[in-house]
Design an enzyme around this catalytic site. Structure first.
Site, PDB file in Angstrom:
ATOM      1  N   LYS A 173      -1.045  14.256  -2.750  1.00  0.00           N
ATOM      2  CA  LYS A 173       0.016  13.450  -2.113  1.00  0.00           C
ATOM      3  C   LYS A 173       0.345  12.291  -3.040  1.00  0.00           C
ATOM      4  O   LYS A 173      -0.426  11.341  -3.172  1.00  0.00           O
ATOM      5  CB  LYS A 173      -0.446  12.898  -0.765  1.00  0.00           C
ATOM      6  N   GLU A 246     -10.628   4.739  -7.700  1.00  0.00           N
ATOM      7  CA  GLU A 246     -10.295   3.944  -8.893  1.00  0.00           C
ATOM      8  C   GLU A 246      -9.330   2.877  -8.410  1.00  0.00           C
ATOM      9  O   GLU A 246      -8.179   3.159  -8.128  1.00  0.00           O
ATOM     10  CB  GLU A 246      -9.692   4.862  -9.955  1.00  0.00           C
ATOM     11  N   CYS A 280      -4.019  -0.501 -14.116  1.00  0.00           N
ATOM     12  CA  CYS A 280      -5.260  -0.973 -13.478  1.00  0.00           C
ATOM     13  C   CYS A 280      -6.157  -1.681 -14.476  1.00  0.00           C
ATOM     14  O   CYS A 280      -6.719  -2.732 -14.179  1.00  0.00           O
ATOM     15  CB  CYS A 280      -5.979   0.179 -12.793  1.00  0.00           C
ATOM     16  N   GLU A 377      -5.187  -9.795  -8.793  1.00  0.00           N
ATOM     17  CA  GLU A 377      -4.535  -8.895  -9.750  1.00  0.00           C
ATOM     18  C   GLU A 377      -3.026  -8.981  -9.531  1.00  0.00           C
ATOM     19  O   GLU A 377      -2.541  -8.589  -8.465  1.00  0.00           O
ATOM     20  CB  GLU A 377      -5.015  -7.477  -9.477  1.00  0.00           C
TER      21      GLU A 377
HETATM   22  P1  NDP Z   1      -2.024   1.362  -1.822  1.00  0.00           P
HETATM   23  O1  NDP Z   1      -3.273   1.095  -2.517  1.00  0.00           O
HETATM   24  O2  NDP Z   1      -1.882   0.830  -0.455  1.00  0.00           O
HETATM   25  O3  NDP Z   1      -1.893   2.933  -1.747  1.00  0.00           O
HETATM   26  C1  NDP Z   1      -0.855   3.554  -1.071  1.00  0.00           C
HETATM   27  C2  NDP Z   1      -1.289   4.989  -0.862  1.00  0.00           C
HETATM   28  O4  NDP Z   1      -2.468   5.037  -0.071  1.00  0.00           O
HETATM   29  C3  NDP Z   1      -0.239   5.810  -0.161  1.00  0.00           C
HETATM   30  O5  NDP Z   1      -0.244   7.084  -0.730  1.00  0.00           O
HETATM   31  C4  NDP Z   1      -0.763   5.849   1.267  1.00  0.00           C
HETATM   32  O6  NDP Z   1      -0.356   6.977   1.945  1.00  0.00           O
HETATM   33  C5  NDP Z   1      -2.249   5.890   1.041  1.00  0.00           C
HETATM   34  N1  NDP Z   1      -3.029   5.401   2.166  1.00  0.00           N
HETATM   35  C6  NDP Z   1      -2.785   4.336   2.949  1.00  0.00           C
HETATM   36  N2  NDP Z   1      -3.754   4.227   3.908  1.00  0.00           N
HETATM   37  C7  NDP Z   1      -4.614   5.247   3.694  1.00  0.00           C
HETATM   38  C8  NDP Z   1      -5.811   5.681   4.332  1.00  0.00           C
HETATM   39  N3  NDP Z   1      -6.325   5.038   5.381  1.00  0.00           N
HETATM   40  N4  NDP Z   1      -6.425   6.781   3.845  1.00  0.00           N
HETATM   41  C9  NDP Z   1      -5.916   7.431   2.785  1.00  0.00           C
HETATM   42  N5  NDP Z   1      -4.790   7.057   2.154  1.00  0.00           N
HETATM   43  C10 NDP Z   1      -4.154   5.982   2.596  1.00  0.00           C
HETATM   44  O7  NDP Z   1      -0.848   1.058  -2.815  1.00  0.00           O
HETATM   45  P2  NDP Z   1       0.368   0.124  -2.933  1.00  0.00           P
HETATM   46  O8  NDP Z   1       1.437   0.886  -3.521  1.00  0.00           O
HETATM   47  O9  NDP Z   1       0.642  -0.584  -1.654  1.00  0.00           O
HETATM   48  O10 NDP Z   1      -0.161  -0.927  -4.034  1.00  0.00           O
HETATM   49  C11 NDP Z   1      -0.823  -2.080  -3.645  1.00  0.00           C
HETATM   50  C12 NDP Z   1      -1.624  -2.656  -4.794  1.00  0.00           C
HETATM   51  O11 NDP Z   1      -2.518  -1.680  -5.309  1.00  0.00           O
HETATM   52  C13 NDP Z   1      -0.818  -3.088  -5.995  1.00  0.00           C
HETATM   53  O12 NDP Z   1      -0.320  -4.370  -5.820  1.00  0.00           O
HETATM   54  C14 NDP Z   1      -1.832  -3.036  -7.098  1.00  0.00           C
HETATM   55  O13 NDP Z   1      -2.547  -4.239  -7.130  1.00  0.00           O
HETATM   56  C15 NDP Z   1      -2.767  -1.911  -6.674  1.00  0.00           C
HETATM   57  N6  NDP Z   1      -2.526  -0.660  -7.393  1.00  0.00           N
HETATM   58  C16 NDP Z   1      -3.506  -0.222  -8.211  1.00  0.00           C
HETATM   59  C17 NDP Z   1      -3.329   0.921  -8.933  1.00  0.00           C
HETATM   60  C18 NDP Z   1      -4.378   1.414  -9.866  1.00  0.00           C
HETATM   61  O14 NDP Z   1      -4.044   2.059 -10.835  1.00  0.00           O
HETATM   62  N7  NDP Z   1      -5.646   1.177  -9.576  1.00  0.00           N
HETATM   63  C19 NDP Z   1      -2.089   1.697  -8.855  1.00  0.00           C
HETATM   64  C20 NDP Z   1      -1.119   1.161  -7.921  1.00  0.00           C
HETATM   65  C21 NDP Z   1      -1.358   0.025  -7.230  1.00  0.00           C
HETATM   66  P3  NDP Z   1       0.634   6.870   3.218  1.00  0.00           P
HETATM   67  O15 NDP Z   1       1.925   6.401   2.665  1.00  0.00           O
HETATM   68  O16 NDP Z   1       0.687   8.227   3.775  1.00  0.00           O
HETATM   69  O17 NDP Z   1      -0.011   5.863   4.137  1.00  0.00           O
END
Ligand code: NDP
Length: 474
Positions: A173, A246, A280, A377
């Site tokens: 997904k 991660e 990240c 971050e």
């Molecule tokens: P999120 O970390 O909130 O991830 C969003 C994803 O997680 C969507 O696919 C969502 O699916 C899914 N999700 C939400 N709740 C659950 C759950 N309970 N169980 C499983 N999956 C879930 O990302 P954001 O885009 O909101 O980014 C927020 C912050 O994350 C950024 O500001 C950045 O700091 C960090 N980030 C880090 C990354 C990295 O490479 N480590 C990459 C991107 C962001 P659904 O839509 O179906 O709820």
């Protein structure tokens, strides 16, 4: 606009509803993505479950061949995928220091081929008159992969290739912000794979949680925020899912006074800002010794002043927009708070007016450790430069974080820098470099930056469980 569809059990599947995908450079809708229901997710999981026995029994050499073939197919469609990345993610095709969309495709191919060549041979830990004991690595079953919007394709490959290589089946997904490249890539991969081995669902809101609590998914691999990683860990408990998380990083770099600033500054700039800082393991807190502080600030500001931020589809652009509105607003708020705190902005600092989520490359000096820009971050094109006089104090400040993804030390004295780097509390420490990842080196976070590792043999092992085989003798 092409009609994007889910892929379940090898077939393209339509949905009743769709959701819009925006180009972050224009805020215009570029496509409608299929909005899967939880029932369709269940069908995808069931298809992956049905495909598992045959796929896990497929000879290892054949799975390796297919992963190589997937890489070849993606390479053949590299131009199309690079354009899609620019359209939905915003990154330019070439970009600053050649680290744009084509670079992501290059990484995608490199990781796929390297994973195809990995092996997990049976280990014999005893073979004597009493018994022969073998340790086998068995696939886990159905893997749920949840991927982010910063490197949509490369991270999908990081999740999916080791899963398939080790005999698991997958439901992926992608982020609701960047589903298109993955939908197309999974379509291409399905031309090679047996039905049900790799399925894709897209949606905006309910699927992630349904995956992490799904009783028939055996492992979740997630790249994203720490907050969501914690939720996944909680809901994975239902069926004791394995997890690889991660998560966020707030990587510190310590620059010692003997560093050649002219040589180091371009490298530091690139590793902090590539992909617009939406990485990240980007360098996110730069601690520079007071002797070279001004020189480093000036060098970084000069580079920042020479780069172009704009629509990634225009030639010559170094940095595209921030990928989505929420992230854009977060970066704006963090910059504004830093301004109010009295920090010195050497470049940038204000969002670009007009359509698109554009924020210029921003270098901030003389900033306090307790500002959001340092403590959180930012995940955007903004870098705080902090001064230190005592190395032990710099180390304490670098380690004073709940995050622990990467870290680095810069110095002409490699032995000293190496000793200091090994005291950084992080999953990967670099000397005279940062964010240098490669397919044969394990990568993962400590503290709240994650759980488990990806890449190489160690990463592959996380898609397996151990079966010890005791064969009695005599
Ligand atoms: P999120 O970390 O909130 O991830 C969003 C994803 O997680 C969507 O696919 C969502 O699916 C899914 N999700 C939400 N709740 C659950 C759950 N309970 N169980 C499983 N999956 C879930 O990302 P954001 O885009 O909101 O980014 C927020 C912050 O994350 C950024 O500001 C950045 O700091 C960090 N980030 C880090 C990354 C990295 O490479 N480590 C990459 C991107 C962001 P659904 O839509 O179906 O709820």
């Amino acid at each position: 606009m092409p009609a994007y569809k889910l892929i379940i059990d090898g077939k393209k599947v339509s949905t009743t509803e769709t959701f819009p995908v925006l180009n972050p450079a224009t805020e215009k809708v570029v496509a409608q993505a299929p909005k899967a229901t939880v029932e369709q997710l269940n069908e995808a999981v069931a298809a992956a479950r049905r495909a598992f026995p045959a796929w896990s029994a497929t000879p290892d050499a054949e799975r390796s061949r297919l992963v190589h073939a997937i890489a070849d197919t993606l390479e053949a469609h590299g131009e199309e995928l690079t354009k899609l990345l620019t359209l939905e993610q915003g990154k330019p095709g070439v970009g600053f220091a050649g680290m744009g969309g084509a670079f992501e495709i290059g990484g995608t191919l490199a990781w796929a081929h390297a994973t195809a060549d990995l092996e997990l041979p049976v280990e014999v830990i005893q073979d004597n008159d009493e018994a022969r004991i073998e340790v086998h690595r068995k696939p886990l079953g159905v893997i749920g992969s949840i991927t982010p919007w910063n490197f949509p394709l490369m991270i999908a490959i990081w999740h999916v290739m080791p899963a398939l290589r080790s005999g698991n089946t997958v439901v992926i997904k992608p982020s609701e912000f960047t589903p298109l490249t993955t939908l197309r890539a999974v379509e291409l991969m399905n031309e090679l794979l047996p039905p049900g081995v790799l399925n894709i669902v897209t949606g905006d809101g309910s699927l992630g949680a349904a995956m992490s609590s799904h009783p028939d998914i055996n492992k979740i691999v997630f790249t994203g925020s720490t907050a969501t990683g914690k939720k996944i860990m909680q809901s994975a408990a239902g069926n004791l899912k394995r997890i690889t998380l991660e998560l966020g990083g707030n990587d510190a770099a310590i620059v010692l006074p003997d560093t050649d600033v002219a040589a180091a500054a371009p490298k530091i700039f690139a590793t902090a800002l590539f992909n617009n800082g939406q990485t990240c393991a980007a360098l996110k807190r730069l601690y520079v010794h007071e002797d070279i502080y001004d020189e480093m600030c000036n060098a970084l500001a000069a580079i920042a002043g020479s780069v172009k931020t704009g629509d990634g589809s225009v030639e010559g652009i170094d940095f595209g927009p921030i990928q989505n509105k929420t992230q854009f607003e977060k970066v704006c708020a963090i910059a504004s708070e830093a301004k109010t705190s009295g920090a010195r902005f050497l470049t940038g600092g204000e969002p670009v007016k007009g359509a698109g989520y554009f924020f210029p490359v921003t270098i901030v000096a003389d900033i306090a450790d307790d500002t959001r820009l340092v403590a959180e971050e930012p995940f955007g094109p903004i870098l705080p430069v902090l001064k230190f006089s005592d190395v032990e104090d710099a180390l304490r400040r670098a380690n004073d974080s709940n995050n622990g993804l990467g870290g680095s030390v810069w110095s002409a004295d490699v032995a000293r820098a190496t000793a200091l780097a090994s005291r950084l509390e992080c999953g990967t420490a670099w000397v005279n470099g940062h964010a240098m990842i490669q397919p044969n080196m394990p990568f993962g976070g400590v503290k709240e930056s994650g759980m488990g590792v990806e890449f190489g043999r160690y990463g592959l092992e996380e898609y397996t469980t151990i079966q010890s085989l005791y064969i009695a003798k005599g």
